[in-house]
Every structure is written in structure tokens, then in C-alpha cells.
Design a protein around this motif. Structure first.
Motif, short mmCIF file in Angstrom:
data_model
loop_
_atom_site.label_atom_id
_atom_site.label_comp_id
_atom_site.label_asym_id
_atom_site.label_seq_id
_atom_site.Cartn_x
_atom_site.Cartn_y
_atom_site.Cartn_z
N ARG A 60 0.77 -1.18 -0.13
CA ARG A 60 0.16 0.06 0.01
C ARG A 60 0.85 1.26 -0.01
NH1 ARG A 60 -4.85 1.62 4.36
NH2 ARG A 60 -5.83 2.97 2.86
N ILE A 68 -1.80 -0.04 -4.41
CA ILE A 68 -3.17 -0.58 -4.13
C ILE A 68 -4.14 0.76 -4.09
CG2 ILE A 68 -4.52 -1.66 -2.72
CD1 ILE A 68 -1.99 -3.09 -1.45
N GLY A 69 -5.21 0.73 -4.97
CA GLY A 69 -6.13 1.99 -4.91
C GLY A 69 -7.50 1.20 -4.00
N TYR A 70 -8.25 2.05 -3.47
CA TYR A 70 -9.20 1.70 -2.51
C TYR A 70 -10.44 2.46 -2.29
CZ TYR A 70 -11.37 0.72 2.12
OH TYR A 70 -12.50 0.38 3.06
N PRO A 122 -13.68 2.84 -0.13
CA PRO A 122 -14.49 2.22 1.10
C PRO A 122 -15.97 2.12 0.81
CG PRO A 122 -13.81 4.54 1.54
CD PRO A 122 -13.23 4.26 0.21
N ALA A 158 -15.15 10.78 2.19
CA ALA A 158 -14.79 12.36 1.75
C ALA A 158 -15.59 13.37 2.30
CB ALA A 158 -14.61 12.35 0.38
N VAL A 208 -9.77 16.96 -6.99
CA VAL A 208 -9.87 15.82 -6.20
C VAL A 208 -9.18 14.87 -6.72
CG1 VAL A 208 -11.73 14.10 -5.29
CG2 VAL A 208 -12.01 16.62 -5.10
N GLN A 212 -5.61 14.67 -6.29
CA GLN A 212 -5.01 14.37 -5.06
C GLN A 212 -4.43 13.09 -4.97
OE1 GLN A 212 -8.11 14.88 -2.03
NE2 GLN A 212 -7.98 16.82 -1.99
N GLY A 213 -4.99 12.18 -6.02
CA GLY A 213 -4.70 10.85 -5.82
C GLY A 213 -2.76 10.60 -6.48
N ALA A 223 -0.10 14.12 -3.33
CA ALA A 223 0.63 13.99 -2.19
C ALA A 223 2.09 13.34 -2.44
CB ALA A 223 -0.10 12.98 -1.28
N LEU A 251 -14.12 9.41 -7.43
CA LEU A 251 -13.16 8.75 -6.60
C LEU A 251 -12.38 7.39 -7.07
CD1 LEU A 251 -15.51 8.94 -3.28
CD2 LEU A 251 -13.71 10.77 -4.03
N ARG A 290 -9.52 9.14 -8.90
CA ARG A 290 -8.64 9.63 -7.98
C ARG A 290 -7.65 8.32 -7.88
NH1 ARG A 290 -9.77 11.18 -1.90
NH2 ARG A 290 -10.85 9.10 -2.21
N SER A 291 -8.29 7.19 -7.53
CA SER A 291 -7.43 5.98 -7.30
C SER A 291 -6.68 5.66 -8.16
CB SER A 291 -8.26 4.69 -6.84
OG SER A 291 -8.89 5.04 -5.47
#
Lengths: 281, 287
Positions: free
Chosen positions: A76, A81-83, A85, A90, A101, A104-105, A108, A152, A155-156
Motif C-alpha cells: 500500500r 493499491i487503490g481503495y 471504501p 470524503a 480531487v 489528490q491521487g 501527495a 473517487l 482519483r485512485s
């Protein structure tokens, strides 16, 4: 039998319990690279727990887990690994548009002094792959549930994962949306070679999104295709009779329990099938 | 105007300018943190930290009085900052076990009690030994511009610079974590580090703000500018700019009111910011 190099995820005799109450027992899974594995099971059957073990959030009490050849937490940290939930966690009140948004993937990991360059391109491509490029400037709080899920996932995807773990990704999305969701996952696999593990209690989601299905209720049953699921198997997994409705057709065909597989949505026997034509009991 | 007299009369200016400079620096420090405090619903954490810092004031004054040191100096301010950061981390740890509201309730009450007990003990000891008295309890609770000397202004500026550099350094992972804590790990963000960094920055900002606005009102500078910015801004950048403009306008306007009416700086600043917030609410939101 696949070689270890071809396996993206390997679980061997994994057992996990909450407060001494076993949730998962002796689970063994091998997920090949580029495969889409659907894990089907009732609420409380251990699906999300299994996903969090693969993610490295939970450590199994027994057994071993390897993701991309490493322990899950190490895998991870590499960003492979993308996740997504089960519940959207968010903060949708943030003044961020869809593009920010998705960035952001990748943002960082970029040193603070370096501007985002290729990362912006990766985010734009990810948005394109999930079919959301046209909404790039829309505030994140003004999306529908299905659109938000896609953003989302983008983003992953922008982070360049090799494995994507999705926990009940189609909750609150209609049947047509679920079908489009499956097509989107197929696009991602084709374009990026993604390995996808998707857990759901909804057979329509699993049928539209998986190459192989595992039914989980503390232990696992495997089926090579979603068509391998019979009402008898589903009844065992969900602990009550299941009616099967073909999600791809306007009206469900009628079969006798246990006479043959169908691709479709699992409905509990005490519910009325959506189109009103009646399902198989 | 008293403001002009205070700031430009050679005899008075050295007493007032350090406080004014510190207040503007505090506004610049709080402005970028404030939207995060509002969006992450951390205002009560700020409230807990500011009240907890009062415990640090009491303990610091008592410790200094035992060492024969009276009055107030920047080193003592740094001790309070350390105490506030520790209290912030204590809140974070307790929050996991008991929930945030219970954690803040416990930390706030215990630290206020410790602060009052040790403040009184320190004041008595300093009076007995003929040492300079501690700052008045009203100044600690509601702030005082005159209480900020040149040393205080320098320490505040240095602390603000350190926090702003850290904030710029971690802005990307911090935003990723703040937006979605549960998935941030998948993007290479260590959530516990981000949480600790944010609490640390908030604690330092609260301690810096306490000088001018006092313990009771320190959190207002971490909430109102962000609320105004979020009302007026469309994205993180414009929100930050609006928050900065509101914080500086609120601080300067509040100081002018404080000087002109002869009331304390903290309440004046808070009321000015509240008026700006009401004004921002009256402006139709852009579609």
C-alpha cells in the motif's frame, strides 16, 4: 495453477475474528494479475473485513497475505493499491472541483517545491477513463452518487495502482448505472491492466463487474464465472432462498431452483422482483 | 484619534507597536489554518487547546516563581506552547478512546483547574518574594496588546514563520488527508503524521493568539476568518485569500476599536470578525 509472478493477491489459510468471534476462517484466494474477482456475500459475512485485510488495515490472526509479492501494508505504501471504501468518507463540503480531487491521487507524493505537471495529465487521463472529463470543473459536492463514485475511482486510478479494491461500490446506484460501472471497470482493465477485487452483496454488481466470483460467508466458495452461481449456492450463502433476475434483460426468465445458472441480480425470496414479472423461488 | 496617538507618539509607540505587529502576524498565521478548522469541524479542539494552554500558563508561572523568576517573558511563552501541543496530543489520544467531546471536556476542565490553582500559587509566591507580578488574570483570559513586548513579537513572528513553512511543505498530503482520511493511506499519506502536524500547528497558533485575544477568545481567530473565506471563496485558493483578508481586517479593525474605546483587544477583534461574518452572510453566494 498460476505462477506466483502472475498472482496479484495471495491469501493462504487466513483467519480473522472480532472479540473472539470468527468472521473469516481458513480463506485462501489467488487473484491473477488483470483479473476481476467479485466477492459476494450477505451483510456481516466478512466481505469488508477481507478487503481490509488485503488492504493491510487489519492483520489476520492466522495465515499469510501477499499483495504484489509484498505484505499488504508495504504494498500500500508504494501506492500500488487503490481503495474505495463502502461509505463515501470524503468531506464533500470542501471547496474542491472534480479535477482537484482527482489530482489528490498523485499530488501527495510530489515534493512540495515541484509543480504538478505530468500529474495533472495523469489525473486528466483518469477522468477520461471513467467518463467524467466533462465534469472536471464541477464542485465535488454537486455530483450524484454514481458520478462521485466514478470520480473517487478516477482519483485512485490517477495514482497508477496495479490493484483496485472496491467495497460495495454501487450502493445507491440504479441497475443501468451498475451496468455502466461494470463497463467502466472493463475499460480500466483493458487500458491499465488493473487487477480488481470488488465486494458486494448485490449479484447484479458482481455479475456486471467480475470474471470470477467467490461467495463468502466466513468461508469461501469459488465459481469460475458469475454464471456458475446457482440459486442453491446463493441460498446457502445468504441463508435463505434467492430469486435470480437477469439484470441485462427487461424481464427475468423463470427457472426452477438449482436447475441452472443465470447471470443476474440476487433477490431475497420475500421481495418482489423489480419489473413485476416474478422471479424464481 | 487615540489610535494615531498610541502608534505615532514617540513615548507611546514602543509600547503599542509590538502588540500590533504580533496581532497582524497572528492574523496571517491563523488565516490559512482557519478554513481547515472549519471544514474539519475542529473548533472545539481549538477551544480545548486554548483552555488547556491556560494550565500551561499556571504551571509555567509557578515553575518560574520557584526559580525566582517573575513577570512574563518569551521563554515562558514557549513553555506554554509546549504544554498546548502536549494537551492537543492528549486530546487526540483520548478522542480515540472516549470520543472527541468527552476528551475535550476532560482536558479543558482539568487544565483550567490546574491553571487557576498554579496561577494563584505563583502570584502569592512572587508577591511574598517581592518579584515582578505575573500578567493579570483578565489579560490572560481576554488578551492584552500592551502585554506583548518586542521579545514576544519576535517569538510570535518566528513561530508563525515556522508554522507557515511547515504548512506549505505538507500542503498536498495535508489536503489529501483532510479531504478523505480513510483513503489517504492509499496515496502515500500517513494519516497519524498529518493529524499530529495539524494539531501541533493549531496549538502553536492558539498560544500565539492567546497573547492578543486571550485564552477564552483565541479560537475565534481560528474559526471566523475561515467561515468568512468559505462563504466568499469558490476554491481553496480564493477561500484562503478571503480568509486572510478577513483575518487582517478583523485584527486591525478590532485594535482600532480597542484603542478608541479603551476596551480589551480580544473581545474587540472577535466582535469585528463577527460583524465581517454577518456582512459576508449578507452577500449572495456566487452560483
Amino acid at each position: 495453477m498460476t505462477s506466483p509472478a502472475e498472482d496479484a493477491i495471495v491469501l493462504e489459510d487466513v483467519t480473522f475474528a472480532y472479540n473472539g468471534e470468527p468472521v473469516i476462517e481458513n480463506v485462501a484466494i489467488r487473484v491473477r494479475r488483470g483479473e476481476r474477482l467479485g466477492i459476494l456475500g450477505p451483510n456481516g459475512g466478512g466481505k469488508s473485513t477481507l478487503l481490509r485485510i488485503i488492504l493491510g488495515d487489519l492483520a489476520p490472526h492466522a495465515g499469510t497475505v501477499r499483495v504484489l509479492g509484498r505484505p499488504p501494508a508495504a504494498a500500500r505504501r508504494t501506492g500500488k493499491i487503490g481503495y474505495l471504501p463502502q461509505r463515501v468518507t470524503a468531506e464533500l463540503s470542501f471547496p474542491l472541483d472534480v479535477r482537484r480531487v482527482v489530482e489528490q491521487g498523485v499530488a501527495a507524493r510530489v515534493p512540495p517545491w515541484r509543480p504538478l505537471g505530468e500529474q495533472k495529465h495523469a489525473a486528466a487521463r483518469a477522468l477520461d477513463l471513467v467518463g467524467m472529463a466533462h465534469l472536471a470543473d464541477r464542485p465535488i459536492g454537486r455530483l450524484s452518487g454514481g458520478q462521485l463514485q466514478r470520480v473517487l475511482i478516477a482519483r485512485s486510478v490517477a495514482a497508477g495502482p496495479e490493484v483496485l479494491l472496491l467495497d460495495e461500490p454501487t450502493v445507491g446506484i440504479d441497475v443501468a448505472g451498475q451496468q455502466q460501472f461494470g463497463e467502466m471497470l472493463e475499460t480500466l482493465r483493458r487500458e491499465m491492466g488493473l487487477t480488481v477485487v470488488i465486494v458486494s452483496h448485490d449479484l447484479a454488481t458482481i455479475a456486471a463487474s467480475s470474471d470470477r466470483v467467490a461467495c463468502l460467508r466466513r468461508t469461501l466458495h469459488f465459481h469460475d464465472t458469475p454464471n456458475g452461481l446457482t440459486p442453491a449456492v446463493l441460498a446457502e450463502v445468504f441463508s435463505h432462498d434467492i430469486a435470480m433476475i437477469d439484470a441485462h434483460k427487461d424481464c427475468p426468465p423463470t427457472t426452477d431452483p438449482g436447475t441452472g445458472p443465470e447471470t443476474g441480480r440476487a433477490e431475497s425470496s420475500d421481495t418482489t422482483p423489480g419489473c413485476g414479472c416474478g422471479g424464481t423461488r | 484619534m487615540k489610535t494615531i496617538e498610541y502608534l505615532f507618539t514617540p513615548e507611546l509607540a514602543p509600547m503599542f507597536w509590538p502588540g500590533v505587529i504580533a496581532a497582524v502576524v497572528i492574523a496571517v498565521l491563523c488565516a490559512p489554518l482557519s478554513p481547515l478548522v472549519v471544514l474539519k469541524k475542529l473548533s472545539f479542539v481549538g477551544q480545548g487547546v486554548s483552555h488547556a494552554a491556560f494550565g500551561g500558563v499556571g504551571l509555567t508561572l509557578f515553575g518560574a516563581s520557584v526559580l525566582g523568576i517573575g513577570g512574563w517573558n518569551p521563554l515562558m511563552q514557549a513553555c506554554v506552547a509546549v504544554f498546548a501541543v502536549a494537551a492537543g496530543l492528549w486530546i487526540a489520544v483520548l478522542s480515540r478512546r472516549r470520543g472527541t467531546d468527552t476528551a475535550i471536556g476532560i482536558v479543558l476542565a482539568v487544565c483550567m483547574a490546574v491553571g487557576f490553582v498554579f496561577y494563584r500559587l505563583a502570584a502569592d509566591r512572587l508577591a511574598r518574594e517581592g518579584l515582578p507580578p505575573p500578567p493579570g488574570i483578565e489579560d490572560v483570559l481576554f488578551g492584552s496588546v500592551l502585554g506583548v513586548g518586542p521579545g514576544g513579537a519576535i517569538v510570535t513572528t518566528a513561530a508563525a514563520a515556522a508554522v507557515l513553512v511547515l504548512l506549505w511543505w505538507i500542503r498536498r498530503p495535508l489536503l489529501t488527508w483532510a479531504f478523505d482520511e480513510s483513503t489517504a493511506g492509499s496515496f502515500g499519506v500517513e494519516g497519524e503524521r498529518m493529524c499530529a502536524a495539524l494539531l501541533g500547528m493549531l496549538s502553536i497558533a492558539v498560544v500565539a493568539t492567546m497573547q492578543v485575544a486571550g485564552v477564552v477568545l483565541a479560537t475565534a481567530l481560528l474559526v471566523l476568518p475561515g467561515a468568512i473565506g468559505l462563504r466568499l471563496g469558490q476554491n481553496m485558493r480564493t477561500v484562503a485569500v478571503a480568509s486572510l483578508a478577513a483575518a487582517i481586517a478583523g485584527v486591525l479593525g478590532g485594535l482600532v476599536i480597542s484603542f478608541e474605546l479603551g476596551v480589551q483587544a480580544g473581545p474587540s477583534i472577535v466582535l469585528t470578525l463577527a460583524a465581517l461574518f454577518a456582512l459576508a452572510r449578507a452577500i449572495p453566494r456566487p452560483v
